[in-house]
Design a protein around this motif. Structure first.
Motif, PDB file in Angstrom:
ATOM      1  N   ARG A   1      -3.741   3.332   0.052  1.00  0.00           N
ATOM      2  CA  ARG A   1      -4.195   2.669  -1.172  1.00  0.00           C
ATOM      3  C   ARG A   1      -5.074   3.596  -2.013  1.00  0.00           C
TER       4      ARG A   1
ATOM      5  N   CYS B   1       0.825  -1.212   0.000  1.00  0.00           N
ATOM      6  CA  CYS B   1       0.000   0.000   0.000  1.00  0.00           C
ATOM      7  C   CYS B   1       0.857   1.259   0.000  1.00  0.00           C
TER       8      CYS B   1
ATOM      9  N   ASN C   1      -8.135  -0.574  -6.004  1.00  0.00           N
ATOM     10  CA  ASN C   1      -8.599  -1.859  -5.496  1.00  0.00           C
ATOM     11  C   ASN C   1      -7.566  -2.932  -5.790  1.00  0.00           C
TER      12      ASN C   1
ATOM     13  N   ALA D   1      -5.862  -0.886   9.396  1.00  0.00           N
ATOM     14  CA  ALA D   1      -6.843  -0.884   8.313  1.00  0.00           C
ATOM     15  C   ALA D   1      -7.071   0.517   7.775  1.00  0.00           C
ATOM     16  N   ASP D   2      -7.135   1.491   8.648  1.00  0.00           N
ATOM     17  CA  ASP D   2      -7.351   2.871   8.214  1.00  0.00           C
ATOM     18  C   ASP D   2      -6.127   3.419   7.484  1.00  0.00           C
TER      19      ASP D   2
ATOM     20  N   SER E   1      -5.985   1.844   4.025  1.00  0.00           N
ATOM     21  CA  SER E   1      -7.041   2.378   3.175  1.00  0.00           C
ATOM     22  C   SER E   1      -6.651   3.732   2.593  1.00  0.00           C
TER      23      SER E   1
END
Length: 601
Positions: free
Chosen positions: A394, A260, A398, A387-388, A391
């Motif tokens: 990224r 990421c 996807n 996770a944040d 996200s």
């Protein structure tokens, strides 16, 4: 900042910034911005010099107030070729504080957007000390990256791996700061410039002209600015090489923090990325409920400690800027785990790679959750929600859910093959940024002696909130209604099943550090998770090419959220052929070839 690198800045009655240390002004009293444009921008034939370039590299000696950088960013933003990127390496041995720089730059409100952006990423500096090393800034809105070498000019030029297309020589007056204008410095500048590169400076001192000529520059006097009758323009001997074809599309295998971070940094450079992951983003070692962003602490003030200090400064600034909502807390207590740690920590808090206040020693009674402990406070360290963070890094990209089983070079570039038989093609390079998945790819495990390390963590509720993240060999991090603690460390084990024996070991570690808390939560219930990290035999990451067009970014161990952003930046710079974000010695430390058997090197 120590007295040895304090510019002793003050503002004279006319409002101009001056250095008491060197007895010199930072720019012309007539008009600093006009001087910058006339001497440096026009002196290097900007913007014509970057016409048609995908990437352009500028070297500056003498960052000062940042005025030259702000001026060149404004010109670049107005005239740059579509999709191009400006890479700046500027050197400053005597950093001023952000507030002083803001006062100086406020004289030119037309540059306010660029000045404000620069000041927002200004290096930390207290009255006592600024950190030394490489400091990184990104300005994606204008396609600009800036690396600031906070060190002696010789050390910075030796450490920097780049070769410049243009050079600004803007140190203090040669008569007042001769160290910046020495023959060996000119020789280093010549080594760090391309054939045909242009150089500009405000001085026409005879020894400067002669030194530049001896180093391989053709020198010419030009009309000066303001009260200065003349200035210099110079051209490096040799022909300007045509720009190599720039990679456009990459395959990145692995969607944890390394993958990421690569997506995020690639976006700034205008690169297209396909991101592959067997399961989902963050399914591996980057998928815990919380992660520490802390540097590895090495007692030696050396290249390894510099790597972690630079990466720590870059990562924490990036997360604060991009995803403050992902940050759960700030400040980590690193407790002494062995009798040797006390003297080791005393050396570490004085390391030049950290700013004043980044690290501090603490004694018994100061860490609320471990009052018996003493150690080192990582005052700007973070813990956050992976996770944040993933996200935000990224973005809208996807991941492609697929298990990569092979790759090969074709007439249209690299292609990757999946376990389902599908093929994805047309890549200029493939980057394996996997954790555990690296062990199933080609012969990388054996070839580079990569080693799996299994770690299990526990999450449990508690009626008494944990006050801060704390590390003692194990670690614990506060969560909204409890805390996460662990982790086990099982080498050569790829099992991701939850094990009661490992939970017992984690509880035993917690009981040694926080006995009352461990007794209170011992009955659970627990939410446990196991994942696999990748280690190398020297405990350093693997960053670089392993075959033509094939790259590795792995081996980050337990420091992924600290290391990944900077290492992603460095690797992508390598792939597109621009100066590395890492000092030369650090880049060599991480080169995959160091891990090959001697007969293969």
């Amino acid at each position: 900042m120590t007295a040895s690198n304090d510019p002793e800045l003050y503002f004279a009655e006319d409002g101009a910034p001056r250095s008491g240390r060197f007895g010199d002004i930072y720019y012309s009293l007539q008009d600093g911005l006009s001087e910058s444009r006339a001497v440096f921008l026009a002196g290097c034939h900007m913007p014509d010099i970057w016409a048609g370039r995908n990437d352009f590299t500028l070297l500056e000696l003498g960052f000062g107030t940042g005025l030259n950088i702000v001026a060149v960013m404004a010109l670049w933003a107005e005239t740059r070729p579509t999709g191009s990127h400006l890479h700046i390496f500027s050197i400053e041995g005597f950093l001023m504080g952000a507030a002083d720089a803001a006062k100086a730059l406020a004289a030119w409100p037309e540059l306010a957007p660029f000045a404000d952006a620069l000041l927002a990423q200004w290096p930390q500096k207290s009255e006592k000390r600024a950190r030394r090393g490489f400091h990184y800034m990104n300005f994606p809105q204008w396609g600009v990256s800036l690396t600031l070498g906070l060190m002696d000019v010789r050390a910075a030029l030796t450490a920097w791996e780049g070769r410049a297309d243009a050079v600004f020589l803007d140190g203090f007056s040669p008569a007042l700061n001769p160290d910046m204008w020495a023959d060996d410095v000119f020789a280093l500048i010549a080594e760090r410039t391309k054939g045909g590169a242009r150089l500009a400076t405000f001085t026409v001192a005879g020894f400067v002209r002669r030194g530049l000529q001896a180093a391989g520059f053709t020198v010419e006097k030009r009309p000066g600015f303001g009260r200065k009758r003349e200035r210099l323009e110079a051209v490096r001997a040799g022909k300007t090489s045509p720009a190599a074809s720039r990679p456009k599309k990459l395959a990145v295998v692995g969607a944890g923090i390394a993958g990421c971070a690569l997506v995020h940094e690639a976006r700034h450079l205008g690169l297209e990325v396909d991101l592959f992951e067997v399961e989902s983003v963050g399914a591996g070692a980057s998928g815990n409920a919380a992660a520490l962003v802390t540097p590895r602490l090495d007692a030696g003030d050396n290249d390894i400690s510099a790597l972690f200090a630079d990466a720590f400064a870059y990562a924490t600034a990036l997360y604060r800027q991009l995803c403050p909502q992902a940050i759960l807390g700030e400040g980590v207590w690193q407790c002494e785990a062995t009798p040797k740690d006390a003297s080791r920590f005393e050396r570490i808090v004085r390391q030049s790679g950290f700013a004043e206040g980044d690290l501090s020693l603490f004694g018994a009674g100061e860490a609320a959750d471990m009052p018996q402990a003493s150690g080192i406070g990582l005052n700007r360290a973070l813990w956050g929600r992976p996770a944040d963070i993933l996200s935000v890094l990224r973005g809208s990209k996807n991941s492609i859910q697929a298990r990569i089983t092979g790759h090969k070079l074709t007439d249209t570039g690299w292609q990757v093959e999946t376990s389902s038989g599908s093929v994805h093609a047309g890549y200029d390079a493939v980057i394996f940024a996997c954790g555990d998945g690296i062990f199933d790819l080609a012969d990388y495990r054996a070839r580079y002696d990569l080693r799996p390390v299994r770690g299990q963590v526990e999450i449990v509720s508690d009626t008494v909130p944990l006050q801060s993240a704390t590390s003692w060999g194990g670690y614990a991090m506060p969560l909204a209604d409890g805390f996460l603690f662990g982790a086990t460390h099982e080498r050569e084990d790829r099992g991701d099943d939850v094990r009661e024996a490992d939970r017992a070991r984690n509880l035993d570690s917690l009981a040694r550090a926080m006995p009352e808390r461990a007794a209170r939560v011992a009955a659970g219930p627990f939410h446990s998770r196991a994942s696999i990290r990748v280690m190398t035999r020297d405990y350093l990451p693997v960053v670089g090419a392993v075959d033509e067009g094939i790259y590795l970014l792995t081996g980050l161990g337990a420091r992924g959220f600290c290391l990944a952003p900077l290492l992603a930046r460095a690797l992508l710079n390598q792939i597109i052929g621009v100066p590395s974000a890492l000092p030369r010695a650090v880049k060599n430390l991480l080169d995959p070839r160091r891990l090959l058997p001697r007969t293969d090197v």
